[in-house]
Design a protein around this motif. Structure first.
Motif, PDB file in Angstrom:
ATOM      1  N   PHE A  24      31.547  37.492  53.686  1.00 53.38           N
ATOM      2  CA  PHE A  24      30.805  38.608  53.157  1.00 53.38           C
ATOM      3  C   PHE A  24      29.379  38.214  53.122  1.00 53.38           C
ATOM      4  O   PHE A  24      29.282  36.981  53.266  1.00 53.38           O
ATOM      5  CB  PHE A  24      31.297  39.044  51.774  1.00 53.38           C
ATOM      6  CG  PHE A  24      32.510  39.808  51.892  1.00 53.38           C
ATOM      7  CD1 PHE A  24      33.934  39.116  51.955  1.00 53.38           C
ATOM      8  CD2 PHE A  24      32.645  41.183  51.544  1.00 53.38           C
ATOM      9  CE1 PHE A  24      34.921  39.923  52.053  1.00 53.38           C
ATOM     10  CE2 PHE A  24      33.847  41.784  51.622  1.00 53.38           C
ATOM     11  CZ  PHE A  24      34.866  41.246  51.694  1.00 53.38           C
ATOM     12  N   ARG A  25      28.485  38.753  53.048  1.00 55.40           N
ATOM     13  CA  ARG A  25      27.247  38.575  52.640  1.00 55.40           C
ATOM     14  C   ARG A  25      26.485  39.574  51.606  1.00 55.40           C
ATOM     15  O   ARG A  25      26.845  40.871  51.591  1.00 55.40           O
ATOM     16  CB  ARG A  25      26.277  38.361  53.962  1.00 55.40           C
ATOM     17  CG  ARG A  25      25.908  39.692  54.443  1.00 55.40           C
ATOM     18  CD  ARG A  25      25.105  39.419  55.796  1.00 55.40           C
ATOM     19  NE  ARG A  25      24.870  40.815  56.537  1.00 55.40           N
ATOM     20  CZ  ARG A  25      24.181  40.979  57.753  1.00 55.40           C
ATOM     21  NH1 ARG A  25      23.842  39.803  58.501  1.00 55.40           N
ATOM     22  NH2 ARG A  25      24.029  42.072  58.537  1.00 55.40           N
ATOM     23  N   GLN A  26      25.582  39.007  51.002  1.00 57.38           N
ATOM     24  CA  GLN A  26      24.791  39.917  49.914  1.00 57.38           C
ATOM     25  C   GLN A  26      23.321  39.395  49.933  1.00 57.38           C
ATOM     26  O   GLN A  26      22.875  38.381  49.316  1.00 57.38           O
ATOM     27  CB  GLN A  26      25.308  39.623  48.594  1.00 57.38           C
ATOM     28  CG  GLN A  26      24.859  40.557  47.458  1.00 57.38           C
ATOM     29  CD  GLN A  26      25.608  40.562  46.222  1.00 57.38           C
ATOM     30  OE1 GLN A  26      26.358  39.678  45.710  1.00 57.38           O
ATOM     31  NE2 GLN A  26      25.450  41.778  45.428  1.00 57.38           N
ATOM     32  N   PRO A  27      22.611  40.409  50.543  1.00 62.14           N
ATOM     33  CA  PRO A  27      21.121  40.058  50.295  1.00 62.14           C
ATOM     34  C   PRO A  27      20.658  40.188  48.947  1.00 62.14           C
ATOM     35  O   PRO A  27      21.250  41.037  48.314  1.00 62.14           O
ATOM     36  CB  PRO A  27      20.278  41.108  51.351  1.00 62.14           C
ATOM     37  CG  PRO A  27      21.624  41.771  52.332  1.00 62.14           C
ATOM     38  CD  PRO A  27      22.874  41.453  51.337  1.00 62.14           C
ATOM     39  N   LEU A  28      19.647  39.570  48.508  1.00 54.20           N
ATOM     40  CA  LEU A  28      19.041  39.539  47.147  1.00 54.20           C
ATOM     41  C   LEU A  28      19.072  40.950  46.953  1.00 54.20           C
ATOM     42  O   LEU A  28      18.103  41.836  47.449  1.00 54.20           O
ATOM     43  CB  LEU A  28      17.843  38.728  47.084  1.00 54.20           C
ATOM     44  CG  LEU A  28      17.249  38.347  45.792  1.00 54.20           C
ATOM     45  CD1 LEU A  28      18.255  37.718  44.888  1.00 54.20           C
ATOM     46  CD2 LEU A  28      15.990  37.861  45.535  1.00 54.20           C
ATOM     47  N   GLY A  29      19.338  41.469  45.557  1.00 56.49           N
ATOM     48  CA  GLY A  29      19.112  42.951  45.048  1.00 56.49           C
ATOM     49  C   GLY A  29      19.948  43.865  45.621  1.00 56.49           C
ATOM     50  O   GLY A  29      19.680  45.127  45.571  1.00 56.49           O
ATOM     51  N   GLN A  30      20.718  43.585  46.722  1.00 59.93           N
ATOM     52  CA  GLN A  30      21.469  44.726  47.425  1.00 59.93           C
ATOM     53  C   GLN A  30      22.987  44.399  47.265  1.00 59.93           C
ATOM     54  O   GLN A  30      23.466  43.304  46.719  1.00 59.93           O
ATOM     55  CB  GLN A  30      21.394  44.568  48.880  1.00 59.93           C
ATOM     56  CG  GLN A  30      19.808  44.757  49.412  1.00 59.93           C
ATOM     57  CD  GLN A  30      19.428  44.752  50.731  1.00 59.93           C
ATOM     58  OE1 GLN A  30      20.301  45.276  51.595  1.00 59.93           O
ATOM     59  NE2 GLN A  30      18.283  44.323  51.049  1.00 59.93           N
ATOM     60  N   GLU A  31      23.710  45.358  47.569  1.00 59.87           N
ATOM     61  CA  GLU A  31      25.353  45.255  47.524  1.00 59.87           C
ATOM     62  C   GLU A  31      25.935  44.205  48.795  1.00 59.87           C
ATOM     63  O   GLU A  31      25.243  44.015  49.689  1.00 59.87           O
ATOM     64  CB  GLU A  31      25.774  46.870  47.718  1.00 59.87           C
ATOM     65  CG  GLU A  31      25.665  47.515  46.671  1.00 59.87           C
ATOM     66  CD  GLU A  31      26.246  48.830  46.630  1.00 59.87           C
ATOM     67  OE1 GLU A  31      25.950  49.924  45.972  1.00 59.87           O
ATOM     68  OE2 GLU A  31      26.859  48.936  47.800  1.00 59.87           O
ATOM     69  N   ARG A  32      26.923  43.872  48.311  1.00 57.08           N
ATOM     70  CA  ARG A  32      27.755  42.937  49.096  1.00 57.08           C
ATOM     71  C   ARG A  32      28.275  43.602  50.311  1.00 57.08           C
ATOM     72  O   ARG A  32      28.863  44.820  50.135  1.00 57.08           O
ATOM     73  CB  ARG A  32      28.912  42.038  48.349  1.00 57.08           C
ATOM     74  CG  ARG A  32      29.759  40.989  49.105  1.00 57.08           C
ATOM     75  CD  ARG A  32      30.500  40.357  48.136  1.00 57.08           C
ATOM     76  NE  ARG A  32      31.571  40.908  47.509  1.00 57.08           N
ATOM     77  CZ  ARG A  32      31.891  40.805  46.432  1.00 57.08           C
ATOM     78  NH1 ARG A  32      31.816  39.508  45.776  1.00 57.08           N
ATOM     79  NH2 ARG A  32      32.818  41.356  45.770  1.00 57.08           N
ATOM     80  N   GLU A  33      28.260  42.983  51.510  1.00 58.90           N
ATOM     81  CA  GLU A  33      28.648  43.785  52.599  1.00 58.90           C
ATOM     82  C   GLU A  33      29.755  42.733  53.379  1.00 58.90           C
ATOM     83  O   GLU A  33      29.654  41.665  53.589  1.00 58.90           O
ATOM     84  CB  GLU A  33      27.485  43.740  53.682  1.00 58.90           C
ATOM     85  CG  GLU A  33      27.705  44.314  55.111  1.00 58.90           C
ATOM     86  CD  GLU A  33      26.554  44.020  55.881  1.00 58.90           C
ATOM     87  OE1 GLU A  33      26.618  44.682  57.198  1.00 58.90           O
ATOM     88  OE2 GLU A  33      25.572  43.352  55.808  1.00 58.90           O
ATOM     89  N   PHE A  34      30.698  43.499  53.910  1.00 62.42           N
ATOM     90  CA  PHE A  34      32.017  42.928  54.539  1.00 62.42           C
ATOM     91  C   PHE A  34      31.357  42.501  56.053  1.00 62.42           C
ATOM     92  O   PHE A  34      30.811  43.467  56.401  1.00 62.42           O
ATOM     93  CB  PHE A  34      33.124  43.688  54.635  1.00 62.42           C
ATOM     94  CG  PHE A  34      34.344  43.372  55.469  1.00 62.42           C
ATOM     95  CD1 PHE A  34      34.336  43.918  56.819  1.00 62.42           C
ATOM     96  CD2 PHE A  34      35.056  42.379  55.456  1.00 62.42           C
ATOM     97  CE1 PHE A  34      34.947  43.612  57.840  1.00 62.42           C
ATOM     98  CE2 PHE A  34      35.863  42.080  56.185  1.00 62.42           C
ATOM     99  CZ  PHE A  34      35.996  42.682  57.409  1.00 62.42           C
ATOM    100  N   LEU A  35      31.696  41.585  56.410  1.00 60.58           N
ATOM    101  CA  LEU A  35      31.251  41.008  57.744  1.00 60.58           C
ATOM    102  C   LEU A  35      32.465  41.082  58.822  1.00 60.58           C
ATOM    103  O   LEU A  35      32.396  41.598  59.893  1.00 60.58           O
ATOM    104  CB  LEU A  35      30.546  39.777  57.885  1.00 60.58           C
ATOM    105  CG  LEU A  35      29.260  39.778  56.765  1.00 60.58           C
ATOM    106  CD1 LEU A  35      28.646  38.533  57.124  1.00 60.58           C
ATOM    107  CD2 LEU A  35      28.290  40.708  57.340  1.00 60.58           C
TER     108      LEU A  35
END
Length: 121
Positions: free
Chosen positions: A37-48
């Motif tokens: 997963f990844r999570q940009p600063l201030g954004q929601e976590r995203e499944f990769l």
């Protein structure tokens, strides 16, 4: 005690590549589905992506064709090869583990602390 420890994140220029690693301990690694997963600063976590013990994989559309997940069951490690990176890929990248029955619901029981990837333009 289950531990997932990511490594490999760093600053990279746009167009570059990185390989992230996630070393697992305290669980029967070959019984678990591993995901990134990844999570940009201030954004929601995203499944990769996820990879089953058999090696079968699934990718989100956002990374399909650029990112490749793999695992080494003998080393209890999962990898994420990232190519053609762009600034939108800047995020905290985390690995996670779950049992096969939970994959569809993306209910991951175990998480690493993450490794920061920053892509400069």
């Amino acid at each position: 005690q289950v531990q997932l420890v990511e490594s490999g994140g760093r600053l990279v220029q746009a167009g570059g590549s990185l390989r992230l690693s996630c070393a697992a301990s305290g669980l029967s690694f070959s019984s678990y589905v591993m995901a990134w997963f990844r999570q940009p600063l201030g954004q929601e976590r995203e499944f990769l992506t996820h990879i089953r013990a058999s090696g079968s994989t699934y990718y989100a559309d956002s990374v399909k064709g650029r990112f490749t997940v793999s695992r080494d069951n003998a080393k209890n490690t999962v990898y994420l090869q990232m190519n053609s990176l762009n600034p939108d890929d800047t995020a905290l990248y985390s690995c996670a583990a779950t049992v096969p029955l939970k994959v569809a619901s993306r209910a991951y029981a175990y998480w690493g602390q993450g490794t920061q990837v920053t892509v400069s333009s």
